[in-house]
Design an enzyme around this catalytic site. Structure first.
Site, mmCIF file in Angstrom:
data_model
loop_
_atom_site.group_PDB
_atom_site.id
_atom_site.type_symbol
_atom_site.label_atom_id
_atom_site.label_comp_id
_atom_site.label_asym_id
_atom_site.label_seq_id
_atom_site.Cartn_x
_atom_site.Cartn_y
_atom_site.Cartn_z
ATOM 1 N N ASN A 7 102.592 27.624 44.627
ATOM 2 C CA ASN A 7 103.092 28.996 44.768
ATOM 3 C C ASN A 7 104.548 28.939 45.202
ATOM 4 O OD1 ASN A 7 103.233 29.033 47.768
ATOM 5 N ND2 ASN A 7 101.035 28.662 47.534
ATOM 6 N N ALA A 65 101.723 28.953 56.394
ATOM 7 C CA ALA A 65 101.676 28.364 55.051
ATOM 8 C C ALA A 65 101.087 29.348 54.055
ATOM 9 C CB ALA A 65 100.833 27.090 55.082
ATOM 10 N N LYS A 85 96.112 11.467 33.542
ATOM 11 C CA LYS A 85 96.838 12.591 32.941
ATOM 12 C C LYS A 85 96.038 13.171 31.765
ATOM 13 C CE LYS A 85 101.166 13.911 30.856
ATOM 14 N NZ LYS A 85 102.137 13.482 29.872
ATOM 15 N N ILE A 87 92.125 28.085 56.523
ATOM 16 C CA ILE A 87 92.542 27.414 57.762
ATOM 17 C C ILE A 87 92.643 28.426 58.900
ATOM 18 C CG2 ILE A 87 94.377 26.017 58.824
ATOM 19 C CD1 ILE A 87 95.005 25.198 55.786
ATOM 20 N N PHE A 136 99.838 35.042 58.839
ATOM 21 C CA PHE A 136 100.761 35.854 58.055
ATOM 22 C C PHE A 136 99.938 36.593 57.014
ATOM 23 C CE2 PHE A 136 105.344 35.063 58.751
ATOM 24 C CZ PHE A 136 105.213 34.273 59.879
ATOM 25 N N LYS A 152 89.745 37.815 59.619
ATOM 26 C CA LYS A 152 89.979 36.392 59.917
ATOM 27 C C LYS A 152 89.869 36.106 61.404
ATOM 28 C CE LYS A 152 92.692 35.466 55.831
ATOM 29 N NZ LYS A 152 93.215 34.298 55.129
HETATM 30 N N1 CTP Z 1 95.423 31.152 55.007
HETATM 31 C C1 CTP Z 1 94.864 29.959 55.383
HETATM 32 N N2 CTP Z 1 94.036 29.293 54.527
HETATM 33 C C2 CTP Z 1 93.761 29.794 53.311
HETATM 34 C C3 CTP Z 1 94.346 31.011 52.901
HETATM 35 C C4 CTP Z 1 95.178 31.667 53.774
HETATM 36 O O1 CTP Z 1 95.115 29.507 56.490
HETATM 37 N N3 CTP Z 1 92.973 29.122 52.515
HETATM 38 C C5 CTP Z 1 96.257 31.872 55.947
HETATM 39 C C6 CTP Z 1 97.714 31.954 55.595
HETATM 40 O O2 CTP Z 1 98.425 30.856 56.135
HETATM 41 C C7 CTP Z 1 98.117 33.245 56.241
HETATM 42 C C8 CTP Z 1 96.861 34.090 56.159
HETATM 43 O O3 CTP Z 1 95.800 33.178 55.985
HETATM 44 O O4 CTP Z 1 98.397 33.086 57.602
HETATM 45 C C9 CTP Z 1 96.829 35.108 55.070
HETATM 46 O O5 CTP Z 1 97.188 34.534 53.860
HETATM 47 P P1 CTP Z 1 97.358 35.416 52.567
HETATM 48 O O6 CTP Z 1 97.733 34.560 51.421
HETATM 49 O O7 CTP Z 1 98.174 36.622 52.874
HETATM 50 O O8 CTP Z 1 95.904 35.997 52.380
HETATM 51 P P2 CTP Z 1 94.603 35.398 51.837
HETATM 52 O O9 CTP Z 1 93.712 35.044 52.953
HETATM 53 O O10 CTP Z 1 94.909 34.297 50.885
HETATM 54 O O11 CTP Z 1 93.988 36.669 51.110
HETATM 55 P P3 CTP Z 1 94.549 37.414 49.789
HETATM 56 O O12 CTP Z 1 95.095 36.315 48.918
HETATM 57 O O13 CTP Z 1 93.328 38.044 49.238
HETATM 58 O O14 CTP Z 1 95.571 38.388 50.227
#
Ligand code: CTP
Length: 408
Positions: free
Chosen positions: A212, A276, A290, A310, A328, A346
């Site tokens: 990403n 992250a 590959k 996480i 975040f 969460k």
């Molecule tokens: N996060 C994480 N582990 C994951 C996904 C997200 O620790 N597998 C944490 C990110 O570091 C961030 C928070 O969760 O602090 C929210 O991440 P975000 O991408 O906004 O949301 P998602 O949980 O991925 O939900 P969505 O994609 O549906 O918005």
């Protein structure tokens, strides 16, 4: 360890005060600067002149000495030290410290200080074991005050038991240990933190991956700001080109699985900041070699499997849960609403919500506009540099944790 350390030594009224000239001499031999506050009762056992001669500095005795207040207020006195050492710490002074009394220069300086405090108790065995003193001791320990001694032995009062002030070498060893551990200073000294930062890469095969647009700028800036305030920081970073902030323990990872493992290995911590942009899905069966483009063959399909969350894992209630877990929320619509829902689902304490829609320049940019979502409500912060956001957030973290015991 003691070279150039500034020790504010508060000498209270106990017979063990007679050991203080020797303590000062040995501290100075080791390169420490010692400045003394002598209480009224301390002056019954050791003279200001002796302490001044040995410390090579003025000895402070009276809160209401206007000349001192003009030259050096009690606040400055307590702040211009690296540590405040109370030796001997009497039952009376410990009680005053526990209850926040400030009726002389010593107690006022102790209440005004923002520096670590160490005490070397000294008193009669019955006074030491009295539930009142023990309760005061527990109060002081929960405020992260280090206690050295007392030892057992013959007491000046003729009784035998606990209450003898720690010997001078033991006090020096405790100070050295303190400075060894506390190489960093600041309101977050001795606080442990994890910061996750950057993107994750989820391999499709050895050369391709799903990623990403996260740059790691915000997470790295938070790690640097935590370091600047004295915290012990493990930065768990996905692949980024951001420079590693000085002083962090860097754990480089690629995948969400690896990030999860690294975060759990860094526990226990006081603070977890999950900045992250973790991939929500990994490739369920990455190819070991590959994937070749065979003429005429159908394009391969990539099957995804959910990654561990996480933030949610760290936020789960339990003895290893960090005291403060901050996530975040990267959103492209309904930023605050979604962030509020994320905070609850969460189970984290705070969410820093930001709009990552194309055009905002959040991903990869130097600025961000965030909303801090806590149990108390939502704060809208102005557009700031990512470094300034990090500084603000860390200031808030320090305030939230002040007065809470740290994880060691
Ligand atoms: N996060 C994480 N582990 C994951 C996904 C997200 O620790 N597998 C944490 C990110 O570091 C961030 C928070 O969760 O602090 C929210 O991440 P975000 O991408 O906004 O949301 P998602 O949980 O991925 O939900 P969505 O994609 O549906 O918005």
């Amino acid at each position: 360890m003691l070279e150039q350390r500034r020790i504010l030594l508060i000498v209270a009224g106990g017979i063990a005060a007679v050991k203080i000239p020797d303590l000062i001499r040995r501290l100075r031999e080791r390169g420490a600067a010692v400045r003394c506050i002598l209480t009224k009762s301390g002056a019954q056992f050791v003279t200001p002149l002796t302490l001044a001669a040995l410390s090579g500095d003025k000895v402070y005795t009276d809160l209401f000495d206007l000349k001192d207040e003009a030259e050096m207020g009690h606040i400055r006195l307590s702040r211009e030290a690296d540590i405040v050492l109370v030796a001997p710490a009497t039952a009376d002074l410990m009680a005053k410290m526990a209850h926040g009394l400030a009726d002389d220069l010593a107690t006022t300086a102790l209440l005004a200080t923002d520096k670590p405090v160490m005490i070397a108790p000294s008193m009669n065995v019955m006074m030491w074991t009295h539930p009142a003193t023990q309760a005061n001791l527990s109060t002081l320990q929960t405020r992260q005050i280090t206690v050295v001694g007392p030892g057992a032995g013959d007491l000046a009062c003729g009784e035998v038991g606990d209450g003898r002030m720690a010997e001078v070498p033991d006090i020096i060893a405790a100070l050295s240990r303190h400075f060894q551990k506390d190489v960093r200073r600041g309101p977050l000294a001795r606080r442990r933190a994890i910061v996750t930062s950057g993107p994750t890469h989820e391999p499709i095969d050895p050369v391709r991956y799903i990623a990403n647009r996260s740059s790691g700028k915000q997470g790295h800036a938070i790690a640097a700001a935590l370091i600047a305030q004295g915290a012990d920081v493990t930065l768990i970073s996905g692949p980024t080109t951001e420079p590693t902030p000085d002083g962090v323990k860097l754990v480089k990872v690629e995948t969400a699985e690896q990030m999860m493992k690294a975060a759990q290995a860094a526990l226990p911590v006081d603070i977890a900041v999950c900045a992250a942009a973790v991939a929500d899905w990994g490739v369920s069966n990455p190819a070991p070699g590959k994937i070749k483009k065979t003429a005429g063959a159908k394009p391969p399909t990539v099957k995804l499997a959910p990654n561990p969350d996480i933030l949610a894992t760290l936020s789960k209630p339990g003895s290893r849960r960090p005291r403060l877990v901050i996530g975040f929320a990267a959103e492209t619509s309904n930023v605050v609403k979604n962030a509020k829902t994320k905070r609850v689902s969460k189970q984290c304490d705070w969410i820093v919500a930001n709009d990552v829609s194309p055009g905002t320049g959040t991903f990869g940019g130097d600025h961000n506009t965030v909303h801090l979502v806590t149990a108390d409500g939502v704060e809208d912060w102005p557009t700031l540099r990512k470094q300034a956001i990090a500084d603000r957030l860390v200031e808030r973290i320090a305030t939230a944790l002040s007065g809470k015991a740290s994880r060691e």
